[in-house]
Design an enzyme around this catalytic site. Structure first.
Site, mmCIF file in Angstrom:
data_model
loop_
_atom_site.group_PDB
_atom_site.id
_atom_site.type_symbol
_atom_site.label_atom_id
_atom_site.label_comp_id
_atom_site.label_asym_id
_atom_site.label_seq_id
_atom_site.Cartn_x
_atom_site.Cartn_y
_atom_site.Cartn_z
ATOM 1 N N HIS A 72 -34.842 76.579 64.515
ATOM 2 C CA HIS A 72 -35.974 75.758 64.058
ATOM 3 C C HIS A 72 -35.546 74.947 62.842
ATOM 4 C CE1 HIS A 72 -39.727 77.787 65.994
ATOM 5 N NE2 HIS A 72 -38.721 77.705 66.825
ATOM 6 N N TYR A 201 -48.108 77.432 59.312
ATOM 7 C CA TYR A 201 -48.736 78.277 58.287
ATOM 8 C C TYR A 201 -49.996 77.559 57.842
ATOM 9 C CZ TYR A 201 -44.313 80.889 57.725
ATOM 10 O OH TYR A 201 -43.209 81.673 57.925
ATOM 11 N N PRO A 293 -45.271 89.375 54.269
ATOM 12 C CA PRO A 293 -44.516 88.682 55.319
ATOM 13 C C PRO A 293 -44.583 87.152 55.265
ATOM 14 C CG PRO A 293 -46.537 89.628 56.205
ATOM 15 C CD PRO A 293 -46.434 90.091 54.800
ATOM 16 N N LYS A 297 -39.228 87.122 54.661
ATOM 17 C CA LYS A 297 -38.011 87.508 53.944
ATOM 18 C C LYS A 297 -37.584 88.963 54.122
ATOM 19 C CE LYS A 297 -36.938 83.610 52.295
ATOM 20 N NZ LYS A 297 -36.139 82.946 53.326
ATOM 21 N N TYR A 385 -37.014 78.885 51.907
ATOM 22 C CA TYR A 385 -37.340 79.325 53.271
ATOM 23 C C TYR A 385 -36.074 79.541 54.099
ATOM 24 C CZ TYR A 385 -40.187 79.998 57.413
ATOM 25 O OH TYR A 385 -40.784 80.558 58.524
HETATM 26 C C1 PHB Z 1 -43.395 86.493 62.994
HETATM 27 O O1 PHB Z 1 -42.998 85.763 63.925
HETATM 28 O O2 PHB Z 1 -43.756 87.667 63.215
HETATM 29 C C2 PHB Z 1 -43.447 85.946 61.626
HETATM 30 C C3 PHB Z 1 -42.950 84.677 61.388
HETATM 31 C C4 PHB Z 1 -42.996 84.153 60.123
HETATM 32 C C5 PHB Z 1 -43.539 84.882 59.095
HETATM 33 C C6 PHB Z 1 -44.018 86.163 59.316
HETATM 34 C C7 PHB Z 1 -43.981 86.689 60.592
HETATM 35 O O3 PHB Z 1 -43.601 84.348 57.848
#
Ligand code: PHB
Ligand code: APR
Length: 390
Positions: A72, A201, A293, A297, A385
């Site tokens: 990505h 997000y 989460p 990280k 990130y």
């Molecule tokens: C996930 O795909 O479970 C996931 C992806 C990004 C995040 C947290 C969880 O920041």
């Protein structure tokens, strides 16, 4: 039994460390409290930094990741009914992340360990760590009604937040730092194509939402939920409705719904224990630190701890040098704290907090607007990130 490095825990930290040490001929035994099936049944995040991928390559465990992982080059922030793309690749001089589930990473590492004939003892009960402040540490554990003993040079405590390793250290020798967030994440896995080709997000008055994926046909979605909410209160219909309400209309229209095959609520916390070494015991990964989460990280920090510890142990066995293992705690913690800060910042900017009200919401909107229109601010997000340098 005797081994060079006794590893407690067969999560990603323990398995990766064992695999890397195996490549240089250092012996390991892994002691795991649960069964293999139980370890593989846990669903966790799925975004790998490039440095994590490189370490998996070094461990010779990246073949399936390269075949099935999704590179990505950007993520989107959603607010004010719009998607705002952060071009990770353009802002970081060509870096990207790879979307590949942590469960798959664990699976690949377990397969490699089996193929190499290395020992993992599953369902090891009552693991006890002894004499790690001296020259001859050892562990005992119970299995099938018999108590066993393993002697070793060093112990790697890779047994997660609830493990025995950190708890074996006298309280006065540890300093801990903690932040609790007054909400959880309700996560759903469904066999449906993702709403967007990249992660979204979303900040919304009703609370945070995240669109993620495991593959082009399997989606992982989350919505912020009140602390103490129970999964039973969330039917699939309620979940899909709430998710779509928190996304910009266009993104919501792209959400394909279907029956969930996993649904769980995770609490959010930041936690760090210092230092990471006590004589011949090292703490690694979730045993020493937890991040919320939001920045994805957790696994990447586990991998960076493993990288520092592996190089330290390699120099110890190859060159009889203590410099690397002596530097382990300081180096690993410096990187840990930067990720703790990033995860806290992402969490604070994107979630609805019960006590900050409409003022807090407007501050977040102002920050997000600044972030997506300032190249400097977008770059700061992107750099963190994709993963800071080691
Ligand atoms: C996930 O795909 O479970 C996931 C992806 C990004 C995040 C947290 C969880 O920041
Ligand atoms: N004895 C033996 N094994 C134990 C004990 C114990 N007393 N306590 C816990 N374990 C095992 C757990 O069953 C688990 O399999 O240790 C393992 C720890 O694995 P993780 O919790 O996955 O921790 P880690 O390997 O550090 O991985 C970090 O996992 O939680 C995520 O976000 C986190 O992605 C990050 C990654």
């Amino acid at each position: 039994m005797r081994t060079q490095i006794l590893i407690v825990g067969s999560g990603p930290s323990g398995l990766l460390l064992g695999q890397l040490l195996g490549t240089i001929g250092v012996e390991t035994v892994i002691l795991e409290r649960s069964s293999r099936e139980h370890v593989l049944g846990r669903v966790r995040a799925g975004v790998l930094e490039q440095g994590t991928v490189e370490l998996l390559e070094e461990a010779d465990a990246a073949a399936r990741l390269h075949a099935e992982g999704l590179p990505h080059s950007g993520i989107s922030l959603a607010f004010d009914q719009r998607l705002h793309r952060i071009d990770l690749e353009a802002l970081t001089g060509g870096k990207h992340v790879t979307v590949y589930g942590q469960t798959e990473v664990t699976h690949d590492l377990m397969d490699k360990r089996d193929a190499a004939g290395l020992t993992t003892i599953y369902e090891a009960a009552n693991v006890t760590l002894n004499d790690f402040d001296g020259e001859a540490p050892f562990a005992t554990y119970d299995k099938d009604g018999v108590t066993h003993r393993i002697d070793c040079d060093f112990i790697a405590g890779c047994d997660g937040y609830h493990g025995v390793s950190r708890k074996s250290v006298p309280e006065r020798a540890l300093k801990t730092f903690e932040r609790h967030y007054p909400f959880g994440w309700l996560g759903v896995l469904a066999e449906v194509p993702p709403a967007d080709h990249e992660l979204v997000y979303a900040n919304h008055e009703r609370g945070f939402a995240l669109c993620s994926m495991r593959s082009t046909h399997r989606s992982r979605y989350y919505v912020q939920c009140p602390e103490g909410d129970r999964v039973e209160a969330w039917s699939d219909d309620r979940f899909w409705d709430e998710l779509r309400r928190r996304l910009p209309e266009q993104t919501a229209a792209g959400v394909v719904t279907g029956p969930s095959f996993e649904k769980s609520i995770a609490p959010l916390r930041s936690f760090v224990a210092e230092p990471l070494r006590f004589g011949r015991l090292f703490l690694v990964g979730d045993a020493a630190h937890i991040v919320p989460p939001t920045g994805a990280k957790g696994l990447n920090l586990a991998a960076s701890d493993v990288r520092y510890l592996f190089t330290g142990l390699r120099d110890y066995y190859r060159e009889k040098s203590h410099a690397g293992i002596d530097a382990y705690s300081g180096k690993a913690l410096a990187r840990v704290w930067k990720a703790v800060r990033f995860s806290w910042w992402m969490t604070t900017m994107l979630h609805r907090f019960p006590d900050t009200g409409d003022f807090g919401q407007r501050i977040q909107e102002a920050e997000l607007d600044y972030l997506v229109h300032s190249r400097a601010a977008s770059t700061a997000l992107a750099e963190n990130y994709v993963g800071l340098p080691y």
